[in-house]
Design a protein around this motif. Structure first.
Motif, short mmCIF file in Angstrom:
data_model
loop_
_atom_site.label_atom_id
_atom_site.label_comp_id
_atom_site.label_asym_id
_atom_site.label_seq_id
_atom_site.Cartn_x
_atom_site.Cartn_y
_atom_site.Cartn_z
N ASP A 94 0.86 -1.18 0.00
CA ASP A 94 0.00 0.00 0.00
C ASP A 94 0.89 1.22 0.00
OD1 ASP A 94 -1.95 1.90 0.36
OD2 ASP A 94 -3.05 0.74 1.85
N SER A 95 0.51 2.23 -0.77
CA SER A 95 1.32 3.44 -0.86
C SER A 95 1.11 4.36 0.33
CB SER A 95 1.00 4.20 -2.15
OG SER A 95 -0.37 4.57 -2.17
N LYS A 96 0.08 4.06 1.15
CA LYS A 96 -0.19 4.88 2.32
C LYS A 96 0.08 4.07 3.58
CE LYS A 96 -3.69 7.72 0.06
NZ LYS A 96 -5.10 8.20 0.08
N PHE A 97 0.36 4.78 4.66
CA PHE A 97 0.67 4.12 5.92
C PHE A 97 -0.40 4.40 6.95
CE2 PHE A 97 4.99 5.55 4.37
CZ PHE A 97 5.31 4.33 3.79
N ASP A 98 -0.65 3.42 7.80
CA ASP A 98 -1.42 3.64 9.01
C ASP A 98 -0.39 3.90 10.12
OD1 ASP A 98 -3.80 3.06 7.69
OD2 ASP A 98 -3.62 0.92 8.11
N ILE A 99 -0.17 5.17 10.44
CA ILE A 99 0.84 5.49 11.45
C ILE A 99 0.31 5.11 12.82
CG2 ILE A 99 2.17 7.32 12.55
CD1 ILE A 99 2.42 8.69 9.93
N ILE A 100 0.98 4.14 13.44
CA ILE A 100 0.53 3.62 14.73
C ILE A 100 0.60 4.70 15.81
CG2 ILE A 100 0.91 1.84 16.47
CD1 ILE A 100 -0.08 0.80 13.75
N GLN A 101 1.72 5.44 15.81
CA GLN A 101 1.88 6.47 16.83
C GLN A 101 3.07 7.34 16.46
OE1 GLN A 101 1.59 5.04 20.84
NE2 GLN A 101 2.78 6.73 21.66
N ASP A 102 2.88 8.65 16.62
CA ASP A 102 4.00 9.57 16.43
C ASP A 102 4.84 9.61 17.69
OD1 ASP A 102 3.79 10.56 13.80
OD2 ASP A 102 2.08 11.79 14.38
N GLY A 103 6.14 9.80 17.52
CA GLY A 103 7.00 9.87 18.69
C GLY A 103 8.18 10.78 18.46
N ASN A 104 9.12 10.76 19.36
CA ASN A 104 10.27 11.63 19.29
C ASN A 104 11.12 11.32 18.06
OD1 ASN A 104 9.70 12.98 21.70
ND2 ASN A 104 10.64 11.35 22.90
N SER A 105 11.44 12.34 17.31
CA SER A 105 12.22 12.16 16.10
C SER A 105 12.92 13.47 15.80
CB SER A 105 11.32 11.75 14.92
OG SER A 105 10.35 12.76 14.66
N CYS A 106 13.75 13.46 14.76
CA CYS A 106 14.37 14.67 14.26
C CYS A 106 13.76 14.98 12.90
CB CYS A 106 15.88 14.49 14.13
SG CYS A 106 16.71 14.17 15.69
N ASP A 107 13.44 16.26 12.65
CA ASP A 107 12.82 16.59 11.37
C ASP A 107 13.76 17.42 10.52
OD1 ASP A 107 12.65 19.31 12.10
OD2 ASP A 107 10.62 19.07 12.90
N VAL A 108 13.31 17.70 9.28
CA VAL A 108 14.17 18.39 8.31
C VAL A 108 14.37 19.86 8.64
CG1 VAL A 108 13.64 16.81 6.43
CG2 VAL A 108 12.15 18.77 6.83
N ASN A 109 13.65 20.36 9.64
CA ASN A 109 13.83 21.74 10.07
C ASN A 109 14.83 21.87 11.21
OD1 ASN A 109 11.89 22.79 8.22
ND2 ASN A 109 10.26 22.05 9.58
N GLY A 110 15.49 20.76 11.55
CA GLY A 110 16.50 20.78 12.59
C GLY A 110 15.96 20.64 14.00
N ASN A 111 14.71 20.24 14.10
CA ASN A 111 14.11 20.05 15.42
C ASN A 111 14.26 18.61 15.88
OD1 ASN A 111 13.05 22.78 15.53
ND2 ASN A 111 11.54 22.12 14.03
N CYS A 112 14.75 18.42 17.08
CA CYS A 112 14.92 17.09 17.67
C CYS A 112 14.24 17.04 19.02
CB CYS A 112 16.40 16.73 17.82
SG CYS A 112 17.22 16.32 16.28
#
Length: 233
Positions: free
Chosen positions: A215-233
């Protein structure tokens, strides 16, 4: 069963996520039937290596926050690292562009050693304070898992490996992945961020039992701590 992981070697949450996922995988009864595929990602492709600054100083400069605030913001991350048996050494982390290290991960994939390469790169960057943009440093890392210095040097100059890194990054963009780590199970279920081990265990079981269609789409189980492309961690 296949698990795809997008990760940047200079992302602290990617290191934590890797360790938490591995704990879950170790306890998973069908772990020998799980194929883990590492994918390249760059949080800041335009970042220039600058050995005069450490991790805290760099973030203070780009975010415009005082050092004390930056260090305070890292307290939870440092604790998350300890929970995953990682002793982050941000005082010594060198500001290094990660592209060459990603090329080494692509090289290691060819010999089924991407996981070992990821681990060594994380340790070199976050614990030992190594410059992962330096070919000599990368050669030392590669030699630990059986690559010669000549192989590593050629890898960092390889247009083929460069294209593979860029292909992974482009695929992440097409899938809407904006932060790492990002785990995809059987091309259906996704976990965003450095989630706790029990969640990885649950999704491993769920994915194994369902064998969902591609499937080209995801069922995101849960968002959590990550680093993003804007430099936020």
């Amino acid at each position: 069963m296949k698990v795809d992981i997008w990760s940047d070697t200079r992302c602290p949450f990617c290191f934590v996520g890797k360790r938490n996922f591995e704990k879950a995988l170790q306890d998973f009864t069908q772990n020998e039937k799980v194929e883990v595929n590492w994918h390249s990602f760059q949080l800041d492709p335009n970042m220039k290596t600058d050995l005069s600054k450490n991790h805290y100083e760099y973030l203070s400069e780009i975010k415009g926050f005082p050092m004390s605030q930056i260090m305070q913001m890292h307290e939870n991350l440092i604790q998350a690292g300890k929970n995953a048996d990682i002793d982050f050494n941000f005082d010594d982390v060198k500001v290094s562009n990660s592209f060459k290290s990603q090329m080494l991960v692509q090289l290691a994939k060819e010999k089924g050693k991407a996981n070992e390469m990821e681990e060594l790169l994380f340790e070199a960057y976050f614990i030992l304070g190594k410059d992962i943009d330096d070919v000599e440093v990368l050669s030392e890392i590669g030699e630990k898992i059986g690559f010669s210095k000549d192989e590593i040097t050629k890898a960092t100059q390889s247009s083929e490996l460069k294209n593979l890194v860029n292909k992974d990054i482009a695929e992440a963009s097409n899938l809407g992945i904006r932060g790492v780590p990002f785990f995809v199970f059987n091309q259906k279920y996704a976990i965003s961020g450095a989630q706790p081990t029990h969640l990885f265990s649950e999704v491993l079981e769920k994915s194994w039992n369902e064998f969902a269609e591609n499937d080209s789409k995801f069922d995101i189980i849960q968002d959590g701590n990550s680093c993003d492309v804007n430099g936020n961690c």
